[in-house]
Design a protein around this motif. Sequence first.
Motif, PDB file in Angstrom:
ATOM      1  N   LYS A 322     -21.321 -36.666 -51.748  1.00  0.00           N
ATOM      2  CA  LYS A 322     -21.963 -37.120 -50.513  1.00  0.00           C
ATOM      3  C   LYS A 322     -21.577 -36.291 -49.285  1.00  0.00           C
ATOM      4  O   LYS A 322     -22.386 -36.106 -48.377  1.00  0.00           O
ATOM      5  N   VAL A 323     -20.313 -35.821 -49.245  1.00  0.00           N
ATOM      6  CA  VAL A 323     -19.825 -35.234 -48.002  1.00  0.00           C
ATOM      7  C   VAL A 323     -20.591 -33.987 -47.556  1.00  0.00           C
ATOM      8  O   VAL A 323     -20.731 -33.753 -46.337  1.00  0.00           O
ATOM      9  N   PRO A 324     -21.145 -33.155 -48.459  1.00  0.00           N
ATOM     10  CA  PRO A 324     -21.901 -31.988 -47.952  1.00  0.00           C
ATOM     11  C   PRO A 324     -23.132 -32.374 -47.148  1.00  0.00           C
ATOM     12  O   PRO A 324     -23.656 -31.561 -46.371  1.00  0.00           O
ATOM     13  N   SER A 325     -23.630 -33.594 -47.306  1.00  0.00           N
ATOM     14  CA  SER A 325     -24.831 -34.025 -46.584  1.00  0.00           C
ATOM     15  C   SER A 325     -24.519 -34.526 -45.180  1.00  0.00           C
ATOM     16  O   SER A 325     -25.433 -34.826 -44.410  1.00  0.00           O
ATOM     17  N   VAL A 326     -23.223 -34.636 -44.860  1.00  0.00           N
ATOM     18  CA  VAL A 326     -22.820 -35.186 -43.560  1.00  0.00           C
ATOM     19  C   VAL A 326     -22.416 -34.047 -42.631  1.00  0.00           C
ATOM     20  O   VAL A 326     -21.710 -33.117 -43.031  1.00  0.00           O
ATOM     21  N   LYS A 327     -22.862 -34.118 -41.384  1.00  0.00           N
ATOM     22  CA  LYS A 327     -22.572 -33.077 -40.400  1.00  0.00           C
ATOM     23  C   LYS A 327     -21.978 -33.715 -39.134  1.00  0.00           C
ATOM     24  O   LYS A 327     -22.307 -34.858 -38.784  1.00  0.00           O
ATOM     25  N   VAL A 328     -21.130 -32.965 -38.463  1.00  0.00           N
ATOM     26  CA  VAL A 328     -20.610 -33.410 -37.166  1.00  0.00           C
ATOM     27  C   VAL A 328     -21.767 -33.545 -36.189  1.00  0.00           C
ATOM     28  O   VAL A 328     -22.626 -32.665 -36.102  1.00  0.00           O
ATOM     29  N   GLY A 329     -21.806 -34.647 -35.456  1.00  0.00           N
ATOM     30  CA  GLY A 329     -22.893 -34.910 -34.521  1.00  0.00           C
ATOM     31  C   GLY A 329     -24.040 -35.680 -35.130  1.00  0.00           C
ATOM     32  O   GLY A 329     -24.981 -36.079 -34.418  1.00  0.00           O
TER      33      GLY A 329
END
Length: 389
Positions: A322-329
Amino acid sequence: SIAEASYNGIRFVMNKKLVPIVGGLVLVGLALSACGATPSAAAQAAIGVTAEGRVLPLQSATLSFNVGGQVAEILVNEGDKVKAGDVIVRLKNDSLRAAVTEAQAGVESAKAAQANAQRQLPRQIAAAQAEVKAAQAQQLLSAAGRDNQAAIFDAESALAQAKYGQQQLQTAVDTLNVYNRGDGSRADDLRLQLQSAMDVTQAAQAQLDALKAGSPNDRANVAQISAASASETAAQVRLNQLQAEADGKAVDTYEPEIKQAEATLLAAQLALSGTEIRAPFAGTIAQINLKPGEQVAAGTPAIVLADLSGWQVETKDLNEIKVPSVKVGQSVTVRADALPDVELKGKVESIGDVSQLNGGDVGYPVKIDLLDDDPRLRWGMTVEVTFEP
């Protein structure tokens, strides 16, 4: 939102809209993975990634004493708001407080002496100048009192003349002897004259020695001249120092004393600070773990301070898929389990670079700034976070 389920060892990731299928099994929307496979990061991003998290204050700290001792006073209650630097709790420290007070008085005394000296500097310079002039005048007066100065000068002249005459006669006698003319009346006359010249020289030397030895009054004048000269030297050194201080060209004579007093004060304040807990930032007293009169050891958790002016959410179960799909902002929606009617908006502040174990699973911590607020939110509430695609 997204749900996960398994059937006969097959794991499904689905939308929560339920639809009936053959055999009575209820599936949710479109199955994104089956046969034990895990959905791709692209698939996760398409439907929105979810994670569980907890509500946290913007900032929090557990405070403790640097030294052990007896709790003297607790200056706050749970729920009180404090400013950065406010004293929250004190240990018994009467002797240390007295040491700080005494050191502060020492600094003030040294600075007062410096200020007083600076105010009096013009008067001190004038006094030093007067001392120099007085010493110079004393030397002149004592020199004038020496009544044999002229006589000494005359005696020195007479001695020089006598020595010269004696030398001339000695040369003449030596010349006669060289030429073997040392006999006869001429030689006898020269020897008599030489002896007379030697007597005159001896008398002139004795006269000069006596004059230089001087009378008792003259010796007193010589001592006075020496003393006055020493006084002039000392007064001049003092005057030079004062003038240099006035011109800013010399170190203030009070500065070392002030620095020493300030160092003593700093040491006393540091010792005292170890017996106090001060708020490192503005916030609310969330928890007090001690009582007045209680003995506490250094490092024992005493106070929990938190900045409750806003909230953030931290998740720990965002896995490596899941984490690669999450971005800062990235925008998120937050729903609290205890407040099902509340939907809050937020934004991803940071994503952990290092994974952490969470109940045996590997997860990456994510911090989220809540852009909305609700007065019913509390520290530690569990929430569901949906990362919007």
